[in-house]
Design an enzyme around this catalytic site. Structure first.
Site, mmCIF file in Angstrom:
data_model
loop_
_atom_site.group_PDB
_atom_site.id
_atom_site.type_symbol
_atom_site.label_atom_id
_atom_site.label_comp_id
_atom_site.label_asym_id
_atom_site.label_seq_id
_atom_site.Cartn_x
_atom_site.Cartn_y
_atom_site.Cartn_z
ATOM 1 N N ARG A 163 -12.070 -84.988 -82.157
ATOM 2 C CA ARG A 163 -12.999 -85.095 -83.277
ATOM 3 C C ARG A 163 -12.481 -84.268 -84.457
ATOM 4 O O ARG A 163 -12.112 -83.108 -84.294
ATOM 5 C CB ARG A 163 -14.364 -84.581 -82.805
ATOM 6 C CG ARG A 163 -15.492 -84.815 -83.766
ATOM 7 C CD ARG A 163 -16.806 -84.405 -83.144
ATOM 8 N NE ARG A 163 -16.912 -82.942 -83.030
ATOM 9 C CZ ARG A 163 -18.056 -82.283 -82.979
ATOM 10 N NH1 ARG A 163 -19.204 -82.920 -83.002
ATOM 11 N NH2 ARG A 163 -18.069 -80.967 -82.893
ATOM 12 N N TYR A 177 -25.253 -73.916 -89.984
ATOM 13 C CA TYR A 177 -23.924 -73.339 -89.698
ATOM 14 C C TYR A 177 -22.820 -74.384 -89.666
ATOM 15 O O TYR A 177 -21.662 -74.040 -89.472
ATOM 16 C CB TYR A 177 -23.943 -72.526 -88.399
ATOM 17 C CG TYR A 177 -24.419 -73.252 -87.155
ATOM 18 C CD1 TYR A 177 -23.612 -74.169 -86.499
ATOM 19 C CD2 TYR A 177 -25.680 -73.008 -86.630
ATOM 20 C CE1 TYR A 177 -24.050 -74.829 -85.359
ATOM 21 C CE2 TYR A 177 -26.135 -73.653 -85.495
ATOM 22 C CZ TYR A 177 -25.318 -74.568 -84.863
ATOM 23 O OH TYR A 177 -25.763 -75.220 -83.738
ATOM 24 N N LYS A 178 -23.163 -75.667 -89.802
ATOM 25 C CA LYS A 178 -22.137 -76.715 -89.786
ATOM 26 C C LYS A 178 -21.689 -76.980 -91.234
ATOM 27 O O LYS A 178 -21.060 -76.141 -91.849
ATOM 28 C CB LYS A 178 -22.682 -77.950 -89.071
ATOM 29 C CG LYS A 178 -22.899 -77.670 -87.584
ATOM 30 C CD LYS A 178 -23.530 -78.812 -86.821
ATOM 31 C CE LYS A 178 -23.656 -78.445 -85.340
ATOM 32 N NZ LYS A 178 -24.471 -79.402 -84.577
HETATM 33 C C1 LIG Z 1 -25.112 -78.971 -83.394
HETATM 34 C C2 LIG Z 1 -26.324 -79.775 -83.066
HETATM 35 C C3 LIG Z 1 -27.501 -79.153 -82.628
HETATM 36 C C4 LIG Z 1 -27.460 -77.663 -82.334
HETATM 37 O O1 LIG Z 1 -28.676 -77.120 -82.011
HETATM 38 P P1 LIG Z 1 -28.790 -75.530 -81.873
HETATM 39 O O2 LIG Z 1 -30.209 -75.299 -81.598
HETATM 40 O O3 LIG Z 1 -28.316 -74.938 -83.162
HETATM 41 O O4 LIG Z 1 -27.893 -75.088 -80.770
HETATM 42 C C5 LIG Z 1 -28.624 -79.928 -82.442
HETATM 43 N N1 LIG Z 1 -28.595 -81.269 -82.672
HETATM 44 C C6 LIG Z 1 -27.455 -81.900 -83.059
HETATM 45 C C7 LIG Z 1 -27.466 -83.362 -83.298
HETATM 46 C C8 LIG Z 1 -26.297 -81.168 -83.258
HETATM 47 O O5 LIG Z 1 -25.177 -81.781 -83.629
#
Ligand SMILES: *Cc1c(COP(=O)(O)O)cnc(C)c1O
Length: 432
Positions: free
Chosen positions: A391, A242-243
């Site tokens: 950020r 989702y990123k």
């Molecule tokens: C965004 C992020 C997550 C998110 O984990 P979810 O299980 O999707 O909430 C995990 N690790 C890092 C390094 C992140 O930046």
């Protein structure tokens, strides 16, 4: 394609200050500018938060309607076969694998990053019980994204076999933390706050020389930097869709396991989707061969199906090209902030060195939270991370050089006029 970098000149050299026209000219030769039209972004928004929630690819709305009305509404349960729902985690995994230097059959898109870290850690611990039974140390970072540390603590607590956490920090660099008493290292390839990037190949080689397995969290790397898992000989990797991969809010994550490890042990979230014969409904668990044993249970198919729309855009370019343009844009961001906001107390915490920079830029400012609120009110969406960090995620698929110029101009205006000091920007939201 080798396109000369329009701003490859160092941020500090005694060159004339940049103008908006320079940025517009750079956009005209940006090889990634053609992707902007494949995303839906509201008028008047400059979106610098694609590292938290990627923008929506244009094709996603149509695909969502198709999944809901035709596949679910009309074809109903038959869609598990006819629409290929059951195979989606592996089929999307193969597509995503191309963006992280992985081969076919090595990735599945499933569950959340947090859950996938748990599976990878548990698998690594079991492998090492055989290879190095005396070891009990798990290495991660004090400055890692918190969920990585939390889930490691949960596994250690659950195992109750004397495993302990060792945290890399300013006093304990990775070279000294990853030693021959360590089971596994769990590192974020790109740090979520500072944007600092590890040299994956170098760290992995050091880990292996000490008999340590590696898990790479690619949440801030996949779709943004040139990840080459096979070339780096990494052991496990996980990450979000989702990123930078634009899969949609909460879309399922991915897990990659080096083929050499896949069949050694099974991970403890041994649900029916990872079974060798899920529809035989057998009494006992028997893991499927290969990466599918890292599946657990039924997936959120609507959300999972939409991951493909983001991947289909990203696979039209290459991770190397994405990172090259991203570095150029982050160079520009840094240079403009220094040229145009230089008399304000902004401290760059992102490395200038391209070799260790991911795809976002972060600055500290004592009023960071309020400034981010004021920027958002003006249509410049970045985000705030404790402590005092502003950020800005740079996503070259839908951001260009003039966008960076415009965002920095709005930042400059907010700082010069102190408009961030209005009472409404001091109120705290639940999600920052
Ligand atoms: C965004 C992020 C997550 C998110 O984990 P979810 O299980 O999707 O909430 C995990 N690790 C890092 C390094 C992140 O930046």
């Amino acid at each position: 394609m080798t396109t000369a970098s329009p701003f490859a000149v160092s941020a500090s050299a005694g060159t004339a200050p940049l103008t908006r026209e320079d940025c517009v000219a750079a956009d005209a030769v940006n090889p990634l500018a053609r992707f902007r039209d494949q995303f839906e972004l509201p008028e008047g928004v400059l979106y610098f938060d694609g590292n938290s929630l990627g923008a929506r690819p244009r094709g996603t709305a149509e695909r969502a309607a198709e999944v809901i009305t035709a596949e679910w509404g009309t074809d109903l349960v038959r869609s598990w076969n006819t629409a290929g729902w059951f195979d989606l985690p592996a089929r999307l995994g193969d597509k995503l694998g191309r963006l992280i230097g992985a081969g076919d059959g090595e990735v599945v898109v499933t569950d959340s990053t947090t859950l996938n870290i748990f599976k990878a850690l548990a698998a690594a611990v079991r492998i090492q019980k055989e290879d190095h039974p005396e070891r009990r140390v798990i290495v991660t970072e004090r400055d890692n994204f918190p969920t990585d540390v939390y889930i490691t603590e949960g596994l250690i607590e659950f195992l109750d076999q004397g495993y302990e956490l060792r945290l890399i920090d300013a006093d304990l660099p990775w070279q000294e933390a990853i030693t021959d008493d360590v089971v596994v290292s769990l590192l974020s390839h790109v740090n979520y706050r500072t944007g600092t990037m590890y040299n994956m190949e170098k760290v992995t080689a050091h880990a292996h020389a000490n008999g340590v397995l590696t898990i790479w969290d690619l949440a801030h790397a996949a779709g943004a930097v040139d990840v080459q898992l096979a070339a780096a000989k990494a052991d496990f990797a996980v990450g979000c869709t989702y990123k930078y991969l634009n899969g949609g809010p909460g879309s399922p994550a991915f897990i990659w396991v080096n083929a050499a490890h896949q069949d050694r042990f099974w991970q403890p979230l041994s649900g029916w989707w990872g079974h060798a014969r899920p529809f035989e409904m057998e009494t006992h668990y028997e893991p499927q061969a290969g990466i599918r044993r890292f599946l657990c249970g039924t997936q959120p198919i609507v959300s999972l199906a939409l991951v493909e729309c983001g991947l289909d855009v990203t696979v039209q370019t290459s991770p190397a090209e994405l990172h090259r343009v991203s570095l150029d844009l982050t160079d520009l961001f840094i240079r403009l902030v220094e040229e145009r906001c230089g008399d304000h107390p902004l401290t760059l915490i992102t490395p200038r060195d391209h070799a260790v920079r991911g795809s976002h830029v972060s600055f500290e400012h004592p009023n960071g939270y309020q400034i981010i609120q004021a920027l958002t009110a003006r249509g410049v969406i970045g985000d705030y991370r404790e402590p005092e960090v502003l950020r800005f995620g740079v996503t070259p698929l839908y951001l260009g050089y003039a966008d960076v110029w415009d965002a920095v101009e709005i930042l400059r205006d907010i700082l010069d006029t102190r408009s961030w000091d209005a009472p409404e920007f001091h109120r705290r939201n639940a999600v920052t």
